[in-house]
Design a protein around this motif. Structure first.
Motif, mmCIF file in Angstrom:
data_model
loop_
_atom_site.group_PDB
_atom_site.id
_atom_site.type_symbol
_atom_site.label_atom_id
_atom_site.label_comp_id
_atom_site.label_asym_id
_atom_site.label_seq_id
_atom_site.Cartn_x
_atom_site.Cartn_y
_atom_site.Cartn_z
ATOM 1 N N ASN A 104 -21.852 9.927 8.449
ATOM 2 C CA ASN A 104 -22.014 9.090 7.262
ATOM 3 C C ASN A 104 -20.816 9.290 6.347
ATOM 4 O OD1 ASN A 104 -24.919 10.223 8.011
ATOM 5 N ND2 ASN A 104 -25.169 8.179 7.189
ATOM 6 N N VAL A 109 -24.269 9.969 0.905
ATOM 7 C CA VAL A 109 -25.192 10.357 1.974
ATOM 8 C C VAL A 109 -24.595 11.520 2.771
ATOM 9 C CG1 VAL A 109 -26.370 9.611 4.054
ATOM 10 C CG2 VAL A 109 -26.179 8.065 2.118
ATOM 11 N N TYR A 110 -23.292 11.402 3.046
ATOM 12 C CA TYR A 110 -22.592 12.493 3.751
ATOM 13 C C TYR A 110 -22.714 13.796 2.975
ATOM 14 C CZ TYR A 110 -18.607 15.324 5.260
ATOM 15 O OH TYR A 110 -17.805 16.355 5.681
ATOM 16 N N LEU A 154 -26.224 15.256 3.233
ATOM 17 C CA LEU A 154 -26.554 15.831 4.543
ATOM 18 C C LEU A 154 -25.795 17.136 4.778
ATOM 19 C CD1 LEU A 154 -26.697 12.575 6.674
ATOM 20 C CD2 LEU A 154 -28.629 14.017 6.022
ATOM 21 N N SER A 180 -32.808 12.111 -0.118
ATOM 22 C CA SER A 180 -32.271 11.292 0.973
ATOM 23 C C SER A 180 -33.007 9.963 1.041
ATOM 24 C CB SER A 180 -32.329 12.037 2.307
ATOM 25 O OG SER A 180 -33.635 12.041 2.857
ATOM 26 N N GLU A 224 -26.413 4.415 10.909
ATOM 27 C CA GLU A 224 -26.339 5.429 9.842
ATOM 28 C C GLU A 224 -27.713 5.673 9.251
ATOM 29 O OE1 GLU A 224 -22.991 3.366 7.657
ATOM 30 O OE2 GLU A 224 -22.628 5.438 7.074
ATOM 31 N N THR A 227 -29.480 9.227 9.334
ATOM 32 C CA THR A 227 -29.792 9.904 8.070
ATOM 33 C C THR A 227 -31.244 10.310 8.006
ATOM 34 O OG1 THR A 227 -28.067 8.618 6.978
ATOM 35 C CG2 THR A 227 -29.678 9.706 5.551
#
Lengths: 230, 230
Positions: free
Chosen positions: B113, B117-118, B121, B164, B179, B183
């Motif tokens: 991602n 979001v990256y 995570l 998330s 993605e 996720t």
């Protein structure tokens, strides 16, 4: 002493069967609540999970007490240890059914999805329900044909799980973000329910035959497609 | 006999610690492969899972053998039964780390991602890694402060898991279907890794103190938000 021991083993088996039936009923109720946006049923499933957890705690205590006081050996020992394992697995199956019910409840009064995705999830829920019932029957009868049926149902669940990814990845399927989340989670919950059913089926098979099924990777892991995608 | 018994209990503890360290290393590797699209590391984690599974099978056999031959009672019995349980849980933690690595590998050479979001995570993966290491340390030391640390890390993971969902539901976050799937799954894998860590922490706490933690609903279940959404 021996007579008491036999009674206690019988009680262990009876309670395990009771727990198995609860776990099956839970997935059946969750499946129905998903299919028909049935809020009352979703609530029942959510509540029932406490009973499944309580049964596990009881079985735990009974099993350990048995081990302490009777010091079983050989087949009896494996039976008691297996009962403890199976009880943990059934507790997890109850949790997964509860999670399915949460999703159904969270989307009430709407259904969680529509069209092809709805059909797929309802189909997965039906197969998961069959797994639950076959597990309960297997706990009752130790008929290993049921163990084979459970493996077959789990295979179907793995294929449907893979199909759910295809549907989600198909941009032509219009899906809201919430539907996407719910679909990924529901498909996973039900696929895991199948995995747990297989785990119990193999443990019973081992108890009956003395032979360990090969512990290979779940078809579901391959089905996730991660190994094929570059 | 007593001397052999003590040696066997020691061996059980040593192997459990070995398995705990492998499960921690696996999540650490998976986290790194996620963060930096490191294919080699992802492959290592996927391979290492076989070792974790093999350790569980060995521990299983050793534990049952111990129960059969030595018929331990009281604290020793609870220790052996707990070791069997913890080993199952560590095996599951290894699986979850492997699933994280699958996702990283499946998206190589891209990262899974980008943007918020990256970051989320990667943050979850760091906290999951901490859980893994604290669990291994707890298995080694039985220092219950570590059990508290694990519960705290799990709380953080639950909150990040909830976050998330907020990010995914925010249509302003542009995300491809792949993605979105990745996720939802990654966040769940890491949240479950935390749950398992807590389960081990509570079991060790029970062994040391004799007191069961209240088996309440995982904060994560509430965090899923299903109970709040109408």
């Amino acid at each position: 002493m021996r007579e008491i021991f036999k009674q206690e083993m019988q009680q262990l088996g009876d309670d395990l069967l009771k727990q198995g039936r609860e776990a099956a009923r839970s997935m059946e109720g969750a499946a129905e609540s998903l299919k028909n946006a049935n809020l009352a049923l979703a609530e029942q499933v959510i509540d029932a999970d406490k009973r499944i957890d309580a049964l596990e705690r009881n079985l735990d205590e009974m099993g350990i007490s048995l081990l302490a006081r009777q010091a079983p050996v050989a087949a009896d020992l494996r039976t008691v240890v297996s009962a403890l394992r199976i009880s943990s697995t059934l507790e997890r199956m109850g949790d997964l059914a509860r999670h399915v019910a949460y999703v159904a409840r969270g989307r009430y009064p709407e259904r969680v999805n529509s069209g092809e995705v709805y059909d797929l999830l309802v189909e997965m829920a039906e197969h998961a329900t069959i797994v639950g019932h076959r597990v309960a029957e297997l706990l009752d009868s130790h008929d290993l044909e049921l163990a084979e049926r459970i493996e077959e149902e789990d295979s179907i669940l793995d294929k449907l799980h893979q199909k759910s990814f295809s549907l989600i990845l198909d941009e032509k399927q219009h899906m809201e973000r919430q539907e996407l989340i719910d679909t990924v989670l529901l498909a996973r919950y039900m696929e895991r329910y199948g995995d747990h059913g297989v785990s119990i089926a193999r443990r019973i098979t081992f108890l009956v035959t003395g032979i360990h099924a090969e512990r290979n990777m779940s078809i579901g892991d391959v089905a996730l497609g991660y190994e094929e995608r570059q």
